[in-house]
Design an enzyme around this catalytic site. Structure first.
Site, PDB file in Angstrom:
ATOM      1  N   LYS A 224      77.962 -95.032  22.173  1.00 39.56           N
ATOM      2  CA  LYS A 224      79.193 -95.712  22.611  1.00 39.56           C
ATOM      3  C   LYS A 224      80.274 -94.738  23.071  1.00 39.56           C
ATOM      4  O   LYS A 224      80.267 -93.562  22.739  1.00 39.56           O
ATOM      5  CB  LYS A 224      79.682 -96.651  21.510  1.00 39.56           C
ATOM      6  N   ARG A 258      71.939-100.170  14.562  1.00 41.44           N
ATOM      7  CA  ARG A 258      71.388-100.618  15.856  1.00 41.44           C
ATOM      8  C   ARG A 258      71.420 -99.417  16.791  1.00 41.44           C
ATOM      9  O   ARG A 258      72.502 -98.943  17.136  1.00 41.44           O
ATOM     10  CB  ARG A 258      72.240-101.760  16.396  1.00 41.44           C
TER      11      ARG A 258
HETATM   12  C1  7PJ Z   1      76.316-104.226  19.832  1.00 43.09           C
HETATM   13  C2  7PJ Z   1      75.526-105.350  20.008  1.00 43.09           C
HETATM   14  C3  7PJ Z   1      76.826-103.933  18.531  1.00 43.09           C
HETATM   15  C4  7PJ Z   1      75.677-105.909  17.778  1.00 43.09           C
HETATM   16  C5  7PJ Z   1      75.758-104.353  21.907  1.00 43.09           C
HETATM   17  C6  7PJ Z   1      75.811-101.298  23.548  1.00 43.09           C
HETATM   18  C7  7PJ Z   1      76.510-102.547  23.915  1.00 43.09           C
HETATM   19  N1  7PJ Z   1      75.204-106.194  19.001  1.00 43.09           N
HETATM   20  N2  7PJ Z   1      75.195-105.429  21.313  1.00 43.09           N
HETATM   21  N3  7PJ Z   1      76.476-104.811  17.539  1.00 43.09           N
HETATM   22  N4  7PJ Z   1      76.447-103.593  21.031  1.00 43.09           N
HETATM   23  N5  7PJ Z   1      75.390-106.706  16.749  1.00 43.09           N
HETATM   24  O1  7PJ Z   1      74.732-101.282  22.974  1.00 43.09           O
HETATM   25  O2  7PJ Z   1      76.413-100.237  23.886  1.00 43.09           O
HETATM   26  O3  7PJ Z   1      77.558-102.971  18.270  1.00 43.09           O
HETATM   27  S1  7PJ Z   1      75.605-104.049  23.611  1.00 43.09           S
END
Ligand code: 7PJ
Length: 283
Positions: A224, A258
């Site tokens: 990020k 994640r």
């Molecule tokens: C997240 C997500 C996060 C959850 C994305 C990226 C953007 N879902 N989907 N938490 N980020 N739960 O991966 O940079 O931080 S998309």
């Protein structure tokens, strides 16, 4: 040590006595160069199975980019992108999560065998809650301030941790009132979603406060922009920063991370857990 939280995802049951790893697989046209739809599917399947081999506990499949400034896609198009992969992975016994905000997509992927809905809008779309409540899947409720297209335009909070905690607590209450068992709910502060660098850092330090709600926490720090801000690195050069952020989030109480880089993150967590007094061993 307190007894660990557990999470029920359809027929899967996780005892969260060690950090769990969610691998991200995006099936969006910009995630691949050329080759057409079938090539996209085969490439994503290969990528997902490799992540499982590398130690991922689940795969988060996404068909709509939620990056700042991204444009929405139709329900039909999103399903065309994600459904074949969800089916292929579920058939192989892989725990599949789907990153979507659309109730119709939720319904179709649950029918296709997904075991978690990962909703950056925390099931606030009409019908989303009812669809999840009728199933046995787990759900990740994420906090976002504003909408993806505009969320990074000078977000303001009085106290970011207090506000995020109040929002997540209210959404979890709404789910439980609709009949979703507590053991099916995961909370996520939503790093980068309507937050400045300072907000994201304060929220990471505030994870122990969010953990007092008693639900497992998921942290999505991978690649990020705050990590770019801290290191000066471009998005494809943030591996070390992402690993450090995942470890920091786990140290502060996150149960699930994640990540895009599963192999490296799993290795880092294994070593770190083996050497930490209070963290479960992954070996
Ligand atoms: C997240 C997500 C996060 C959850 C994305 C990226 C953007 N879902 N989907 N938490 N980020 N739960 O991966 O940079 O931080 S998309």
């Amino acid at each position: 040590m307190l007894s660990p939280l557990s999470l029920t995802l359809g027929t899967h049951r996780w005892v969260l006595d060690r950090p769990y790893v969610m691998g991200v697989v995006n099936v969006t046209p910009d995630s691949f160069s050329g080759g057409g739809k079938l090539a996209n599917f085969e490439q994503s399947l290969k990528e997902a199975l490799m992540m499982i081999d590398d130690g991922a506990d689940m795969i988060d499949v996404g068909g709509e980019s939620s990056r700042p400034g991204a444009l929405p896609v139709s329900c039909d198009e999103e399903l065309r992108r994600v459904l074949p992969l969800v089916e292929a992975l579920a058939t192989r016994g892989v725990a599949v999560s789907v990153d979507t905000v659309k109730p119709a997509v939720m319904k179709a992927v649950i029918d296709a065998g997904a075991v978690m809905i990962n909703d950056i809008q925390a099931l606030q779309a009409p019908e989303a809650l009812a669809i999840v409540a009728r199933s046995q899947v787990a759900v990740c409720l994420m906090h976002m301030k504003g909408a993806p297209r505009t969320m990074q335009e000078a977000p303001v909070y009085d106290d970011v941790t207090t506000e995020v905690k109040a929002f997540l607590s209210a959404r979890a209450d709404a789910l439980e009132a609709a009949g979703v068992a507590r053991e099916r709910i995961v909370l996520d502060p939503g790093f980068g979603f309507g937050k400045t660098v300072a907000h994201n850092l304060a929220l990471t330090r505030g994870l122990p406060e969010l953990a007092t709600l008693g639900y497992p926490l998921l942290a999505g720090w991978s690649r990020k922009s705050t990590l770019g801000h801290l290191t000066g690195r471009a998005v494809d050069d943030r591996l070390a920063a992402s690993i450090a952020a995942s470890l920091a989030a786990v140290a502060q109480g996150a149960s699930i991370v994640r990540v895009h880089d599963v192999r490296e993150t799993v290795d880092a967590l294994r070593v770190w857990c083996a050497m930490s007094r209070d963290q479960g061993s992954v070996v």
